[in-house]
Design a protein around this motif. Sequence first.
Motif, PDB file in Angstrom:
ATOM      1  N   ASN A  16       0.834  -1.214   0.000  1.00 31.84           N
ATOM      2  CA  ASN A  16       0.000   0.000   0.000  1.00 31.84           C
ATOM      3  C   ASN A  16       0.866   1.261   0.000  1.00 31.84           C
ATOM      4  O   ASN A  16       1.789   1.393   0.801  1.00 31.84           O
ATOM      5  N   LYS A  17       0.534   2.179  -0.878  1.00 30.80           N
ATOM      6  CA  LYS A  17       1.155   3.504  -0.899  1.00 30.80           C
ATOM      7  C   LYS A  17       0.080   4.493  -0.444  1.00 30.80           C
ATOM      8  O   LYS A  17      -0.996   4.575  -1.051  1.00 30.80           O
ATOM      9  N   LYS A  18       0.362   5.234   0.614  1.00 25.04           N
ATOM     10  CA  LYS A  18      -0.665   6.081   1.207  1.00 25.04           C
ATOM     11  C   LYS A  18      -0.251   7.544   1.221  1.00 25.04           C
ATOM     12  O   LYS A  18       0.915   7.879   1.447  1.00 25.04           O
ATOM     13  N   ILE A  19      -1.247   8.397   1.010  1.00 25.70           N
ATOM     14  CA  ILE A  19      -1.124   9.835   1.242  1.00 25.70           C
ATOM     15  C   ILE A  19      -2.019  10.149   2.436  1.00 25.70           C
ATOM     16  O   ILE A  19      -3.204   9.801   2.425  1.00 25.70           O
ATOM     17  N   LEU A  20      -1.463  10.781   3.482  1.00 25.94           N
ATOM     18  CA  LEU A  20      -2.242  11.082   4.677  1.00 25.94           C
ATOM     19  C   LEU A  20      -2.051  12.544   5.061  1.00 25.94           C
ATOM     20  O   LEU A  20      -0.932  13.080   4.989  1.00 25.94           O
ATOM     21  N   LEU A  21      -3.135  13.170   5.487  1.00 27.14           N
ATOM     22  CA  LEU A  21      -3.090  14.549   5.957  1.00 27.14           C
ATOM     23  C   LEU A  21      -3.567  14.598   7.405  1.00 27.14           C
ATOM     24  O   LEU A  21      -4.643  14.087   7.732  1.00 27.14           O
ATOM     25  N   PHE A  22      -2.738  15.208   8.268  1.00 29.01           N
ATOM     26  CA  PHE A  22      -3.089  15.391   9.675  1.00 29.01           C
ATOM     27  C   PHE A  22      -3.238  16.879   9.956  1.00 29.01           C
ATOM     28  O   PHE A  22      -2.425  17.689   9.483  1.00 29.01           O
ATOM     29  N   LEU A  28      -6.500  12.616  11.732  1.00 33.94           N
ATOM     30  CA  LEU A  28      -6.384  12.270  10.329  1.00 33.94           C
ATOM     31  C   LEU A  28      -7.575  12.844   9.563  1.00 33.94           C
ATOM     32  O   LEU A  28      -8.722  12.483   9.818  1.00 33.94           O
ATOM     33  N   VAL A  29      -7.313  13.754   8.646  1.00 34.30           N
ATOM     34  CA  VAL A  29      -8.407  14.421   7.932  1.00 34.30           C
ATOM     35  C   VAL A  29      -8.599  13.885   6.517  1.00 34.30           C
ATOM     36  O   VAL A  29      -9.661  14.060   5.928  1.00 34.30           O
ATOM     37  N   GLU A  30      -7.590  13.242   5.975  1.00 36.51           N
ATOM     38  CA  GLU A  30      -7.764  12.630   4.659  1.00 36.51           C
ATOM     39  C   GLU A  30      -6.725  11.534   4.472  1.00 36.51           C
ATOM     40  O   GLU A  30      -5.584  11.641   4.937  1.00 36.51           O
ATOM     41  N   GLU A  31      -7.159  10.471   3.795  1.00 37.40           N
ATOM     42  CA  GLU A  31      -6.269   9.345   3.513  1.00 37.40           C
ATOM     43  C   GLU A  31      -6.610   8.789   2.135  1.00 37.40           C
ATOM     44  O   GLU A  31      -7.776   8.617   1.793  1.00 37.40           O
ATOM     45  N   GLU A  32      -5.585   8.512   1.375  1.00 31.74           N
ATOM     46  CA  GLU A  32      -5.780   7.916   0.054  1.00 31.74           C
ATOM     47  C   GLU A  32      -4.769   6.793  -0.114  1.00 31.74           C
ATOM     48  O   GLU A  32      -3.568   6.978   0.122  1.00 31.74           O
ATOM     49  N   THR A  33      -5.254   5.618  -0.504  1.00 30.13           N
ATOM     50  CA  THR A  33      -4.393   4.445  -0.666  1.00 30.13           C
ATOM     51  C   THR A  33      -4.331   4.036  -2.127  1.00 30.13           C
ATOM     52  O   THR A  33      -5.346   4.014  -2.826  1.00 30.13           O
ATOM     53  N   THR A  34      -3.132   3.708  -2.569  1.00 34.32           N
ATOM     54  CA  THR A  34      -2.908   3.309  -3.955  1.00 34.32           C
ATOM     55  C   THR A  34      -2.093   2.026  -3.990  1.00 34.32           C
ATOM     56  O   THR A  34      -1.227   1.811  -3.144  1.00 34.32           O
ATOM     57  N   HIS A  35      -2.389   1.179  -4.963  1.00 31.49           N
ATOM     58  CA  HIS A  35      -1.569  -0.003  -5.243  1.00 31.49           C
ATOM     59  C   HIS A  35      -0.901   0.227  -6.593  1.00 31.49           C
ATOM     60  O   HIS A  35      -1.585   0.475  -7.591  1.00 31.49           O
ATOM     61  N   ILE A  75       5.997  18.345   5.266  1.00 32.52           N
ATOM     62  CA  ILE A  75       5.897  17.046   4.604  1.00 32.52           C
ATOM     63  C   ILE A  75       6.934  16.113   5.209  1.00 32.52           C
ATOM     64  O   ILE A  75       8.074  16.525   5.490  1.00 32.52           O
ATOM     65  N   ASN A  76       6.557  14.852   5.401  1.00 30.47           N
ATOM     66  CA  ASN A  76       7.542  13.839   5.775  1.00 30.47           C
ATOM     67  C   ASN A  76       7.146  12.512   5.150  1.00 30.47           C
ATOM     68  O   ASN A  76       6.048  12.371   4.599  1.00 30.47           O
ATOM     69  N   ILE A  77       8.058  11.556   5.257  1.00 26.30           N
ATOM     70  CA  ILE A  77       7.891  10.257   4.601  1.00 26.30           C
ATOM     71  C   ILE A  77       8.236   9.147   5.569  1.00 26.30           C
ATOM     72  O   ILE A  77       9.216   9.251   6.323  1.00 26.30           O
ATOM     73  N   SER A  78       7.439   8.077   5.561  1.00 24.86           N
ATOM     74  CA  SER A  78       7.835   6.821   6.190  1.00 24.86           C
ATOM     75  C   SER A  78       7.786   5.751   5.112  1.00 24.86           C
ATOM     76  O   SER A  78       6.926   5.778   4.229  1.00 24.86           O
ATOM     77  N   GLY A  79       8.723   4.824   5.174  1.00 26.90           N
ATOM     78  CA  GLY A  79       8.776   3.805   4.132  1.00 26.90           C
ATOM     79  C   GLY A  79       9.428   2.536   4.625  1.00 26.90           C
ATOM     80  O   GLY A  79      10.106   2.522   5.653  1.00 26.90           O
TER      81      GLY A  79
END
Length: 458
Positions: A16-22, A28-35, A75-79
């Motif tokens: 899962n690749k996710k975009i999240l806004l806090f 958490l106000v928005e989340e979008e998941t992509t494959h 902006i930050n990233i976890s992976g």
Amino acid sequence: MHALPVILIFDIGKTNKKILLFDESYTLVEEETTHLPETTDEDGMLCEDVQGLTQWMRDAWQKVIHDKRYDVRAINISGYGASFVYLDESLEPFLPLYNYLKAYPPALQERFYKTYGGETSFSARTASPVLGSLNSGMQLYRLKEERPAQFKALKYALHLPQYLSFILTREPSSEITSIGCHTNLWDFEQNRYHEWVTREGIDLKFPPLKKSTDVVMVRSNEKTIPVGIGLHDSSAALIPYLKNFHEPFILLSTGTWCISLNPFNNTPLTTDELQHDGLCYLTYQGQPVKASRLFAGYEHEQEIKRLSDHYGEPIEQITAVAHDPEIIDRLKKRGWEERCLRDTLQHSVFGETDLKDFGNSAVAYHALIMNIVARQRMSTRIVMQGTDVKRIFVDGGFSKNSIYMHLLATLFPGVEVFAASVPQATALGAALILHARWNQKPLPANLIGLRHYAVNPR
């Protein structure tokens, strides 16, 4: 209407690749998941499509930054770890993002450990069990030995979280949570790169090591935004707990692997611990976190398929059964608990048991969880020894399993056991360490929801 101040987090897993806004309260106000579709390397092994991932990141970033509903302040990233992106002199990827499950050549592995002191000594010094390609440093050693021309053409090797940051910042960096996670790269005794890294010239392929809290200021859409350099996902998931709790605790993160993390145990790994899947992570502050792993989530997934086939019941029905103390008592009287406690981390008595012995799926499922929890106690005690741990926080899939949680509390009678609920803990951790860069509000006290499981008096 005013735009909502938010921090944008890219949380990149293998699936899962996710975009999240806090928002500023870390809601958490928005989340979008992509494959994203995978590609293959030169040997036909499935791997991440680094070009596709890069384009997706750029497109997603532009989409969010131009969304008038939000004011992106940071902006930050976890992976995921154990994976390198290889950049040429033009700072463009020129090799596949190799799968960390790719088989490692036995002869090359044997030569490496023989050269650098043997498996036991080397593993203890680097807090890295022998894991082949999962020791990401070994991927670079293989490249150097097998394809010297491509190694020579390599300008920088970036662990995946740092490459994802580089996509946005164009500033390459190395970061300690990625380097310190069973990579074979870090000498935990000397708190620096291991001797082999410099002797083989691997260190020349790494950009400067930066603090996990460092940022690069990026100009976009007529404003300047701090962008973090990225975090290894396992270390990121620990951050909400480190921010909220200061008394010694263990975080039991449950998924395919059930990983016991003790940030209050920094004693060197022993040979016995390494042989029982012990390892170390590093916190974002560079402190060792002793950890142990159990492949329990995978085992649970395989065994419930066996139960479903045997009893002719849907998996959802089997796993929905609630904790029943009477079933547990009957299994104990039959000696099942005693058999489980004689098991080992690698051996499951349940997998060898005829399901006809249990009579129905509810009893069989209780027996399965009893076996998993018995071995979980063995695994967790590896990192608990010698520390004054008074709490265990369980997150992930098993935290929602009432049988698992009640039995775990029973097997740790002197410790408070909690099911913890942290929405998107990995992404939240990546957001929290940049708090001072974008958010003037105090950290909220209710980031983690807890449910206490008391020892069943029966």
